[in-house]
Design a protein around this motif. Structure first.
Motif, PDB file in Angstrom:
ATOM      1  N   GLY A   1       0.810  -1.215   0.000  1.00 16.17           N
ATOM      2  CA  GLY A   1       0.000   0.000   0.000  1.00 16.17           C
ATOM      3  C   GLY A   1       0.839   1.259   0.000  1.00 16.17           C
ATOM      4  O   GLY A   1       2.061   1.233   0.186  1.00 16.17           O
ATOM      5  N   PRO A   2       0.179   2.414  -0.212  1.00 17.54           N
ATOM      6  CA  PRO A   2       0.889   3.693  -0.233  1.00 17.54           C
ATOM      7  C   PRO A   2       1.454   4.047   1.124  1.00 17.54           C
ATOM      8  O   PRO A   2       0.855   3.755   2.163  1.00 17.54           O
ATOM      9  N   VAL A   3       2.622   4.680   1.147  1.00 18.78           N
ATOM     10  CA  VAL A   3       3.263   5.101   2.384  1.00 18.78           C
ATOM     11  C   VAL A   3       4.097   6.341   2.075  1.00 18.78           C
ATOM     12  O   VAL A   3       4.686   6.442   0.990  1.00 18.78           O
ATOM     13  N   PRO A   4       4.150   7.322   2.984  1.00 16.56           N
ATOM     14  CA  PRO A   4       4.990   8.505   2.741  1.00 16.56           C
ATOM     15  C   PRO A   4       6.452   8.103   2.588  1.00 16.56           C
ATOM     16  O   PRO A   4       6.973   7.324   3.393  1.00 16.56           O
TER      17      PRO A   4
ATOM     18  N   ARG B   1       4.376   2.599  13.265  1.00 11.85           N
ATOM     19  CA  ARG B   1       3.423   3.613  12.822  1.00 11.85           C
ATOM     20  C   ARG B   1       4.142   4.765  12.137  1.00 11.85           C
ATOM     21  O   ARG B   1       5.386   4.852  12.142  1.00 11.85           O
ATOM     22  N   LEU B   2       3.346   5.678  11.576  1.00 10.00           N
ATOM     23  CA  LEU B   2       3.864   6.887  10.957  1.00 10.00           C
ATOM     24  C   LEU B   2       3.754   8.057  11.936  1.00 10.00           C
ATOM     25  O   LEU B   2       3.220   7.902  13.031  1.00 10.00           O
ATOM     26  N   ALA B   3       4.237   9.213  11.538  1.00 10.67           N
ATOM     27  CA  ALA B   3       4.270  10.365  12.431  1.00 10.67           C
ATOM     28  C   ALA B   3       2.877  10.790  12.872  1.00 10.67           C
ATOM     29  O   ALA B   3       2.703  11.314  13.984  1.00 10.67           O
ATOM     30  N   ASP B   4       1.863  10.567  12.021  1.00 14.34           N
ATOM     31  CA  ASP B   4       0.499  10.975  12.370  1.00 14.34           C
ATOM     32  C   ASP B   4      -0.203   9.978  13.289  1.00 14.34           C
ATOM     33  O   ASP B   4      -1.371  10.143  13.633  1.00 14.34           O
ATOM     34  N   GLY B   5       0.503   8.914  13.678  1.00 16.86           N
ATOM     35  CA  GLY B   5      -0.060   7.921  14.585  1.00 16.86           C
ATOM     36  C   GLY B   5      -0.712   6.741  13.896  1.00 16.86           C
ATOM     37  O   GLY B   5      -1.086   5.769  14.562  1.00 16.86           O
TER      38      GLY B   5
ATOM     39  N   VAL C   1       8.051   5.209  12.985  1.00 12.17           N
ATOM     40  CA  VAL C   1       8.170   5.147  14.444  1.00 12.17           C
ATOM     41  C   VAL C   1       7.776   3.750  14.906  1.00 12.17           C
ATOM     42  O   VAL C   1       6.861   3.135  14.340  1.00 12.17           O
ATOM     43  N   VAL C   2       8.458   3.246  15.915  1.00 10.29           N
ATOM     44  CA  VAL C   2       8.036   1.987  16.527  1.00 10.29           C
ATOM     45  C   VAL C   2       7.709   2.255  17.992  1.00 10.29           C
ATOM     46  O   VAL C   2       8.507   2.831  18.728  1.00 10.29           O
TER      47      VAL C   2
END
Length: 284
Positions: free
Chosen positions: A21-24, A206-210, A238-239
């Motif tokens: 899937g898409p990811v920054p 997770r990503l920065a937005d949670g 982030v982990v």
């Protein structure tokens, strides 16, 4: 990842579609810089292996710093929730069990508190990381030869009785993180035999937005290089490391009950469903 070689090999339904899937993403230039930085840190690990006999009492701190530096180099930030001391009592053994998402999992745990792991036997042959894992006193599990399992449990029991904190992934294989696998009871027998607590630890990428991201997962037949390349391009990865309360000796009457308690604690922390029905369970 290698395929199953016997009917009891742990299996997961996760595959390439889970991580497609898409990811920054960062730019390819930033990704290349991360790769070069990580390679430099990795090569420094050789010095750490060579200096291990000299460092002695300072070795654990040096190893923790090295793992933390490596993770930062590849763009991963570690956030610890709960007690930062996974081994709450120095000199008392503890079996540390985590959900299994990625090749990053053991590195993340060691960045919080270095400890030997119950690891797949082929990890011992990895460059730099293999010698570090071996030097830490890890117990190696040959998943393709179940006749060696009692030998592994015995070695794990001895280490726990000697007061060592040892990490393990009782799911037996990796999952994408959107769901978790069934905790196999076999390794929990060592905690029962040694009379030590079990410390569940939940890992969530997770990503920065949670928002949760499965992009860090290492699942299916994907090769390690492909997974590493994808991780190097993720922006703001982030982990979360949730260090959960210990399960004291005597809380469970047998290894199945103990595994269920740990499994439920991790699933609750992650708020994910547990896959109960899988073909090819590891021997219980």
């Amino acid at each position: 990842m290698s395929g199953s070689t016997h009917a009891w090999m742990p299996k997961s339904p996760c595959g390439p579609s889970c991580v497609s899937g898409p990811v920054p993403r960062v730019s390819w230039l930033r990704g290349a810089w991360r790769a070069c930085t990580a390679l430099t840190v990795l090569l420094c690990g050789i010095s750490l292996v060579l200096l291990a006999p000299v460092l002695r009492g300072r070795l654990r701190g040096a190893i923790r710093f090295w793992f933390a530096t490596f993770l930062r180099a590849i763009g991963l930030r570690v956030r610890v929730h709960g007690d930062r001391r996974i081994q709450s009592t120095e000199g008392r053994g503890v079996l540390v069990v985590t959900n299994h998402v990625s090749w990053l999992d053991a590195l993340v745990v060691d960045a919080v508190q270095p400890m030997p792991m119950v690891a797949k036997r082929d990890i011992a042959d990895w460059p730099v990381l293999g010698p570090l894992v071996s030097a830490a006193g890890s117990v190696f599990l040959d998943r393709e030869r179940l006749t060696r399992l009692p030998e592994t449990i015995a070695a794990l029991t001895t280490a726990l009785r000697d007061g060592v904190a040892i990490g393990a992934n009782p799911e037996g294989t990796t999952w994408c993180g959107m769901a978790s696998g069934h905790f196999k009871p076999a390794l929990f027998q060592a905690a029962l035999d040694a009379g030590v607590p079990v410390r569940p630890v939940a890992l969530r990428y997770r990503l920065a937005d949670g928002s949760h991201t499965p992009a860090a997962a290492f699942v299916g037949d994907e090769d390690l290089v492909t997974s590493i390349r994808r991780v190097l391009r993720i922006r703001h990865l982030v982990v979360e490391v949730h260090v959960l309360p210990e399960i004291a000796p005597g809380r469970a009457e047998d290894r199945r009950a103990l595994a269920a308690l740990a499994e439920s604690a991790v699933a609750a922390a992650l708020e994910v469903p547990i896959q109960r029905e899988l073909t090819g369970h590891l021997v219980h």
